[in-house]
Design an enzyme around this catalytic site. Sequence first.
Site, PDB file in Angstrom:
ATOM      1  N   LYS A  35      58.008  41.049 -10.134  1.00  0.00           N
ATOM      2  CA  LYS A  35      58.484  42.329  -9.592  1.00  0.00           C
ATOM      3  C   LYS A  35      58.599  42.243  -8.062  1.00  0.00           C
ATOM      4  CE  LYS A  35      56.933  46.260 -11.966  1.00  0.00           C
ATOM      5  NZ  LYS A  35      55.906  47.288 -12.179  1.00  0.00           N
ATOM      6  N   THR A 116      48.266  59.795 -11.786  1.00  0.00           N
ATOM      7  CA  THR A 116      47.792  61.005 -12.469  1.00  0.00           C
ATOM      8  C   THR A 116      46.403  60.749 -13.032  1.00  0.00           C
ATOM      9  OG1 THR A 116      50.045  61.588 -12.997  1.00  0.00           O
ATOM     10  CG2 THR A 116      48.336  62.614 -14.342  1.00  0.00           C
ATOM     11  N   GLU A 142      61.943  60.568 -13.462  1.00  0.00           N
ATOM     12  CA  GLU A 142      62.782  59.377 -13.446  1.00  0.00           C
ATOM     13  C   GLU A 142      64.240  59.816 -13.521  1.00  0.00           C
ATOM     14  OE1 GLU A 142      61.563  56.471 -16.344  1.00  0.00           O
ATOM     15  OE2 GLU A 142      59.463  56.788 -15.805  1.00  0.00           O
ATOM     16  N   LYS A 191      48.536  69.044 -11.503  1.00  0.00           N
ATOM     17  CA  LYS A 191      49.417  68.028 -12.091  1.00  0.00           C
ATOM     18  C   LYS A 191      49.412  68.109 -13.628  1.00  0.00           C
ATOM     19  CE  LYS A 191      51.659  64.307 -12.935  1.00  0.00           C
ATOM     20  NZ  LYS A 191      52.947  63.846 -12.487  1.00  0.00           N
ATOM     21  N   ASN A 195      52.595  69.357 -16.089  1.00  0.00           N
ATOM     22  CA  ASN A 195      53.236  68.532 -17.128  1.00  0.00           C
ATOM     23  C   ASN A 195      53.012  69.124 -18.525  1.00  0.00           C
ATOM     24  OD1 ASN A 195      54.416  66.714 -15.439  1.00  0.00           O
ATOM     25  ND2 ASN A 195      53.247  64.932 -16.104  1.00  0.00           N
ATOM     26  N   LEU A 238      64.313  73.997 -21.256  1.00  0.00           N
ATOM     27  CA  LEU A 238      64.498  74.804 -22.472  1.00  0.00           C
ATOM     28  C   LEU A 238      65.593  74.165 -23.317  1.00  0.00           C
ATOM     29  CD1 LEU A 238      64.486  78.686 -21.984  1.00  0.00           C
ATOM     30  CD2 LEU A 238      62.845  77.244 -23.182  1.00  0.00           C
ATOM     31  N   CYS A 248      55.128  59.888 -19.211  1.00  0.00           N
ATOM     32  CA  CYS A 248      54.261  60.932 -18.649  1.00  0.00           C
ATOM     33  C   CYS A 248      53.819  62.001 -19.649  1.00  0.00           C
ATOM     34  CB  CYS A 248      54.954  61.593 -17.472  1.00  0.00           C
ATOM     35  SG  CYS A 248      55.475  60.399 -16.237  1.00  0.00           S
ATOM     36  N   LYS A 251      51.549  60.882 -22.687  1.00  0.00           N
ATOM     37  CA  LYS A 251      50.263  60.363 -22.202  1.00  0.00           C
ATOM     38  C   LYS A 251      49.436  61.464 -21.520  1.00  0.00           C
ATOM     39  CE  LYS A 251      50.605  58.315 -18.030  1.00  0.00           C
ATOM     40  NZ  LYS A 251      49.814  58.958 -16.998  1.00  0.00           N
TER      41      LYS A 251
HETATM   42  C1  UGA Z   1      57.948  64.232 -15.930  1.00  0.00           C
HETATM   43  C2  UGA Z   1      57.919  65.506 -15.069  1.00  0.00           C
HETATM   44  O1  UGA Z   1      59.137  66.236 -15.240  1.00  0.00           O
HETATM   45  C3  UGA Z   1      57.727  65.177 -13.599  1.00  0.00           C
HETATM   46  O2  UGA Z   1      57.610  66.370 -12.830  1.00  0.00           O
HETATM   47  C4  UGA Z   1      56.448  64.355 -13.449  1.00  0.00           C
HETATM   48  O3  UGA Z   1      56.254  63.973 -12.109  1.00  0.00           O
HETATM   49  C5  UGA Z   1      56.551  63.106 -14.319  1.00  0.00           C
HETATM   50  O4  UGA Z   1      56.748  63.497 -15.685  1.00  0.00           O
HETATM   51  C6  UGA Z   1      55.262  62.334 -14.172  1.00  0.00           C
HETATM   52  O5  UGA Z   1      54.213  62.865 -14.525  1.00  0.00           O
HETATM   53  O6  UGA Z   1      55.293  61.235 -13.609  1.00  0.00           O
HETATM   54  P1  UGA Z   1      59.797  62.377 -16.547  1.00  0.00           P
HETATM   55  O7  UGA Z   1      58.808  61.890 -17.552  1.00  0.00           O
HETATM   56  O8  UGA Z   1      60.449  61.386 -15.652  1.00  0.00           O
HETATM   57  O9  UGA Z   1      59.101  63.464 -15.562  1.00  0.00           O
HETATM   58  O10 UGA Z   1      60.960  63.104 -17.332  1.00  0.00           O
HETATM   59  P2  UGA Z   1      61.396  64.600 -17.661  1.00  0.00           P
HETATM   60  O11 UGA Z   1      62.709  64.856 -17.051  1.00  0.00           O
HETATM   61  O12 UGA Z   1      60.333  65.556 -17.382  1.00  0.00           O
HETATM   62  O13 UGA Z   1      61.613  64.510 -19.253  1.00  0.00           O
HETATM   63  C7  UGA Z   1      60.535  64.242 -20.146  1.00  0.00           C
HETATM   64  C8  UGA Z   1      61.022  64.277 -21.567  1.00  0.00           C
HETATM   65  O14 UGA Z   1      61.322  65.621 -21.964  1.00  0.00           O
HETATM   66  C9  UGA Z   1      62.308  63.479 -21.822  1.00  0.00           C
HETATM   67  O15 UGA Z   1      62.202  62.806 -23.043  1.00  0.00           O
HETATM   68  C10 UGA Z   1      63.393  64.553 -21.873  1.00  0.00           C
HETATM   69  O16 UGA Z   1      64.516  64.146 -22.615  1.00  0.00           O
HETATM   70  C11 UGA Z   1      62.629  65.686 -22.535  1.00  0.00           C
HETATM   71  N1  UGA Z   1      63.196  67.024 -22.254  1.00  0.00           N
HETATM   72  C12 UGA Z   1      63.230  67.492 -20.994  1.00  0.00           C
HETATM   73  C13 UGA Z   1      63.643  67.806 -23.311  1.00  0.00           C
HETATM   74  O17 UGA Z   1      63.598  67.405 -24.493  1.00  0.00           O
HETATM   75  N2  UGA Z   1      64.117  69.061 -23.054  1.00  0.00           N
HETATM   76  C14 UGA Z   1      64.181  69.554 -21.788  1.00  0.00           C
HETATM   77  O18 UGA Z   1      64.632  70.709 -21.622  1.00  0.00           O
HETATM   78  C15 UGA Z   1      63.721  68.754 -20.728  1.00  0.00           C
END
Ligand code: UGA
Length: 411
Positions: A35, A116, A142, A191, A195, A238, A248, A251
């Site tokens: 990496k 976290t 991400e 945090k 989440n 939603l 995230c 876990k």
């Molecule tokens: C999430 C949080 O959104 C961040 O704020 C946080 O910093 C991060 O975890 C972390 O703890 O590091 P991330 O896991 O990158 O970020 O992705 P999200 O955009 O939150 O999506 C998570 C999952 O929920 C995905 O599988 C997404 O497809 C799903 N999702 C999201 C839905 O099914 N419906 C929605 O309306 C939104």
Amino acid sequence: MKIGVIGLGYIGSVTAAVLADQGHQVTGIDVDSNKVKIYSSGEIPIFEPGLKNLIVKNRERISFSTSYDTIRESDVIFIAVPTPTSNGSIDLSFVEQAVDSILEVNKNSIIVMKSTVIPGTARSIGKKKGIHIVSNPEFTSEGTAIQDTVKPDRIIIGGSKKQACNVVTDLWEFTGSPIVVTTNENAELIKYASNSFLATKISFINEIANLCEVIPGSDVDIVAKGMGLDKRIGKRFLRAGIGYGGSCFPKDTQAFMDFARSKGTPIKIVEAASEVNDNRISHAIDLVLKSVNSARSQDNKIAILGLSFKDNTDDVRESQSLKLIKELVKLGFQIFAYDPVVKTSISGVKQCASIEECVSLANTVVVATEWDKFRDIVSLVKEKKVVDVRRILDPGEFPIFFAVGFGNAEN
Ligand code: UGA
């Protein structure tokens, strides 16, 4: 300032790049020499929009190494190493190792916890090692990690030493975002609570989606839109679908539930949200089976569009799409898969080089990740059956259509 960042995953690498862009001298450390080699050559080992450009732009101020010696002089050191869940509880061994390695070379820096960790961790590790740790949890997603870091909704800083907290506050002042300075425990709780709340919001709408499917004429997309216009509810998170995945939410909800149970105050709503999420795969399979068995002859060739846990990333950790594929392979279906950025071999699955190829080989097309390019598949799909487990398609455009939360007559 001289900044060290331990752990070059999505969070560490983005934190390093953004702080270098603010004029700081940054060193990123990772135990993975491969990496480090990739970052040092100006490439990046992950798909994260904008990250490569930001690192290349700031190459004068950013360097990468496997050696902690390079952070001997750092003023502030961020810890951004993984905190996996093992047997349902948080595993802090990487964090502890990082703290020990920092202290071997540098006893004067301000140590900042980005990883976290469950409430009480920063204080208890600090006590054990005779140091003070500032908590600074991240709220970066991400796929939009740079903009989330440069312009977050808020910055949370926790600690008991005012001066150390002030230094970290100054570092993030450029964002112009509201900054809450509080105790370590509050920062850590904020945090997990955030989440878990977002995960619960997703599971809530997924339950409404199940209900919509048994009410002909109803559609969860419209229900969510109507709900989301209420500012107290808000439209984000939603979107009904195949459930949340990634490194995230699954876990963190597990670790939070375990922590709450250990304190004798289980968080029932998060337990329910997690259970609902676990059932999303079998629900998606039911939809695929309904589609396969519907109209014309049965078929067993399925195209899966999207492999990552969500769009705009190549991350397949806890990917619901991969879980769905695994179950469909077990059921004997022939699977053809396409993803814009993920190239991984999955047993029993043929990976296709284009959407066109993938769709052409199958009878049923499943949209499993919400990439924008999957929104425009009408002309490719023609008369084929479509299963939308991400709700990105217009139901009216497809002759045979099944989707999460869509109460069509055949359902
Ligand atoms: C999430 C949080 O959104 C961040 O704020 C946080 O910093 C991060 O975890 C972390 O703890 O590091 P991330 O896991 O990158 O970020 O992705 P999200 O955009 O939150 O999506 C998570 C999952 O929920 C995905 O599988 C997404 O497809 C799903 N999702 C999201 C839905 O099914 N419906 C929605 O309306 C939104």
